[in-house]
Write an enzyme that holds these catalytic residues in place. Sequence first.
Site, PDB file in Angstrom:
ATOM      1  N   ASP A  96       5.432 -31.247  18.780  1.00  0.00           N
ATOM      2  CA  ASP A  96       4.711 -32.507  18.621  1.00  0.00           C
ATOM      3  C   ASP A  96       3.428 -32.445  19.447  1.00  0.00           C
ATOM      4  O   ASP A  96       3.476 -32.316  20.667  1.00  0.00           O
ATOM      5  CB  ASP A  96       5.626 -33.628  19.158  1.00  0.00           C
ATOM      6  CG  ASP A  96       5.382 -34.956  18.508  1.00  0.00           C
ATOM      7  OD1 ASP A  96       4.204 -35.262  18.248  1.00  0.00           O
ATOM      8  OD2 ASP A  96       6.352 -35.700  18.289  1.00  0.00           O
ATOM      9  N   ASP A 196       0.682 -36.223  16.390  1.00  0.00           N
ATOM     10  CA  ASP A 196       0.905 -37.622  16.737  1.00  0.00           C
ATOM     11  C   ASP A 196      -0.321 -38.481  16.393  1.00  0.00           C
ATOM     12  O   ASP A 196      -1.453 -38.080  16.689  1.00  0.00           O
ATOM     13  CB  ASP A 196       1.165 -37.684  18.248  1.00  0.00           C
ATOM     14  CG  ASP A 196       1.603 -39.045  18.720  1.00  0.00           C
ATOM     15  OD1 ASP A 196       2.621 -39.533  18.229  1.00  0.00           O
ATOM     16  OD2 ASP A 196       0.919 -39.619  19.596  1.00  0.00           O
ATOM     17  N   GLU A 246       1.123 -37.742  11.632  1.00  0.00           N
ATOM     18  CA  GLU A 246       1.592 -39.126  11.687  1.00  0.00           C
ATOM     19  C   GLU A 246       0.375 -40.009  11.487  1.00  0.00           C
ATOM     20  O   GLU A 246      -0.568 -39.966  12.275  1.00  0.00           O
ATOM     21  CB  GLU A 246       2.243 -39.436  13.035  1.00  0.00           C
ATOM     22  CG  GLU A 246       2.826 -40.835  13.041  1.00  0.00           C
ATOM     23  CD  GLU A 246       3.027 -41.427  14.423  1.00  0.00           C
ATOM     24  OE1 GLU A 246       3.862 -42.322  14.561  1.00  0.00           O
ATOM     25  OE2 GLU A 246       2.325 -41.013  15.367  1.00  0.00           O
ATOM     26  N   HIS A 320      12.043 -41.915  16.084  1.00  0.00           N
ATOM     27  CA  HIS A 320      12.259 -42.428  17.442  1.00  0.00           C
ATOM     28  C   HIS A 320      11.493 -43.726  17.710  1.00  0.00           C
ATOM     29  O   HIS A 320      11.571 -44.248  18.821  1.00  0.00           O
ATOM     30  CB  HIS A 320      11.826 -41.353  18.443  1.00  0.00           C
ATOM     31  CG  HIS A 320      10.368 -41.056  18.336  1.00  0.00           C
ATOM     32  ND1 HIS A 320       9.831 -40.438  17.230  1.00  0.00           N
ATOM     33  CD2 HIS A 320       9.325 -41.343  19.158  1.00  0.00           C
ATOM     34  CE1 HIS A 320       8.525 -40.348  17.380  1.00  0.00           C
ATOM     35  NE2 HIS A 320       8.184 -40.888  18.536  1.00  0.00           N
ATOM     36  N   ASP A 321      10.736 -44.208  16.737  1.00  0.00           N
ATOM     37  CA  ASP A 321      10.001 -45.466  16.905  1.00  0.00           C
ATOM     38  C   ASP A 321      10.571 -46.589  16.035  1.00  0.00           C
ATOM     39  O   ASP A 321      10.059 -47.711  16.058  1.00  0.00           O
ATOM     40  CB  ASP A 321       8.523 -45.290  16.507  1.00  0.00           C
ATOM     41  CG  ASP A 321       7.783 -44.303  17.379  1.00  0.00           C
ATOM     42  OD1 ASP A 321       8.095 -44.222  18.583  1.00  0.00           O
ATOM     43  OD2 ASP A 321       6.886 -43.610  16.852  1.00  0.00           O
TER      44      ASP A 321
HETATM   45  C1  GLC Z   1       3.347 -42.192  18.026  1.00  0.00           C
HETATM   46  C2  GLC Z   1       4.681 -41.809  18.593  1.00  0.00           C
HETATM   47  C3  GLC Z   1       5.102 -42.875  19.568  1.00  0.00           C
HETATM   48  C4  GLC Z   1       4.069 -42.954  20.665  1.00  0.00           C
HETATM   49  C5  GLC Z   1       2.671 -43.149  20.106  1.00  0.00           C
HETATM   50  C6  GLC Z   1       1.628 -42.886  21.129  1.00  0.00           C
HETATM   51  O1  GLC Z   1       3.395 -43.340  17.268  1.00  0.00           O
HETATM   52  O2  GLC Z   1       5.609 -41.594  17.574  1.00  0.00           O
HETATM   53  O3  GLC Z   1       6.389 -42.672  20.072  1.00  0.00           O
HETATM   54  O4  GLC Z   1       4.371 -44.018  21.524  1.00  0.00           O
HETATM   55  O5  GLC Z   1       2.401 -42.278  19.039  1.00  0.00           O
HETATM   56  O6  GLC Z   1       1.560 -41.524  21.435  1.00  0.00           O
END
Ligand code: GLC
Length: 547
Positions: A96, A196, A246, A320-321
Amino acid sequence: MEDFKKSTIYQVYPKSFYDSNGDGIGDIKGITEKLDYIKSLGADYIWSTPFFVSPMNDNGYDVEDYRNINPIFGTMEDVEELIGEAEKRGIGIMLDMVFNHTSTRHEWFRRALAGEKEYMDYYIFKEGEPDVPPTNWESKFGGSAWEYVPTLKKWYLHLFDVTQADLNWNNAKVREDMKEIIRFWKKKGVKGFRFDVVNLISKPEIFEDDWEGDGRRFYSDGPRMHEFLKELVADTGIHDMVTVGEMSSTSLEHCIRYSNPEEKELSMCFNFHHLKVDYKDGNKWELEKTDFGKLKKIFEAWQTEMEKHNGWNAVFWCNHDQPRIVSRMGDEKEYWKESAKMLASCIHLLRGTPYIYQGEELGMTNPGYKEIGEYRDVESINYYHILLQEGKGREEALEILGQRSRDNSRSPMQWNSGKYGGFSENEPWIGIPENYKYINAAAEEQDSDSVLNYYRELIRLRKKYPIIQEGSIEFLHGMRPEIFAYKRVLGGQELLVLNNMTDKNADLKEAISCQGFLRLIGNYPCEKLPDKVGELRPYESVVLMKG
Ligand code: GLC
Ligand code: CA
């Protein structure tokens, strides 16, 4: 066909996966110890969330050093061992990369704070009066997106926590440093990367107030996004690796470009539009019933348009979010098993690469924390206070967190019915729900009809049938919104996927003939296929194939 189109990816959140040394915190050796379990699922890749050196204000998404391992998770040798042992089993490790921001403890930021011009240009500093932030943009974790540094008489931008400072990608040096990090990990033998919130890296030329929203329309999919991605991919030679971006508050048009192979940007994209169908007026912190009609429309648009323009989706319910999908759109009680399996069918037979988040394959539920003291996540704790300030009562705020908090997915993986669910010998860093006594990997291993074995079967079917990998997709209309139904077609073959997303019997309005079809998988016992399917039972999923 690209290998990732046949693959299934398993997501590990190391902190909550398996604790190998009994300190209550999951670790890298813990992942290595459980590789055979992941292999037994049939997963081809493991995406692990960050385990780099970090103060852990955002559980590792605040990186202090991209090339070293946080000691709570282990050592570089542990990571090398994980990569090697995974490879022996035919599993690729995906790391990641958190490139939109660094921790404010990162050396670059410390040097910026010390006034070194070179490093100030690594971040986004703006002049301004101490009490007037440069814009009215809001942090995604609540409060202003700007923080004032009195010694510099400047503000810096943080779209997330105040300890996560946004990088300045317009600076070519930043881009070069990021490429070096990719090369470093590529050399170690990782097989892919997840980037990310990558569509936030290109900030606008002009920073202006947002009078319609929180600022995201100015910095999501920003002006140089495609240029930056193309450059990163070309200069690191990762075009033939598995990469997933993402994408936060993105658009279909941009995701087509991010994932179309001709553009040489990424293999695929995550988007979150389908997970906002239970937000009231787009607000995550206001509860609303799931709008199934909207859910289906979003999937239909993303599935058919991506196909038409040669893009590729990452398909998923959980990470995980996100809260646990069985608690969110299924049923934790009477129809727990049926609904967990039905939700799996919905995703795994779509056109795209499916992702499974640890424990989803067991039908794990939200943990049901009752006190604010049980929460660990920075976003959840911030919003708890914001909700109280907005005038909500304690009970109501906790009810909202119980459904929306990111900690819902971060409770420890439920391995067996022993103490702490077999996750650790000692008290875990975050609480485990009581239901580990029956929702756990060991129990489901024994039960041929378990959610776990259903996931295994779906993964096996994807590997076996090209129609699941590359068949075209068409959504079936003229049904109730709660019937999530689609058809896949390849050559003379046809795959019919029918899912009832409610706890009631639901008729299909027009019965579907089963003539010539075989039943591929389903979540209710079936001795013999009927002539027609006219009605689906609560949370029923039926998958039929012809030709
Ligand atoms: C993404 C991750 C999350 C994190 C955010 C900031 O959305 O999945 O867990 O808090 O980025 O890095
Ligand atoms: Ca540990």
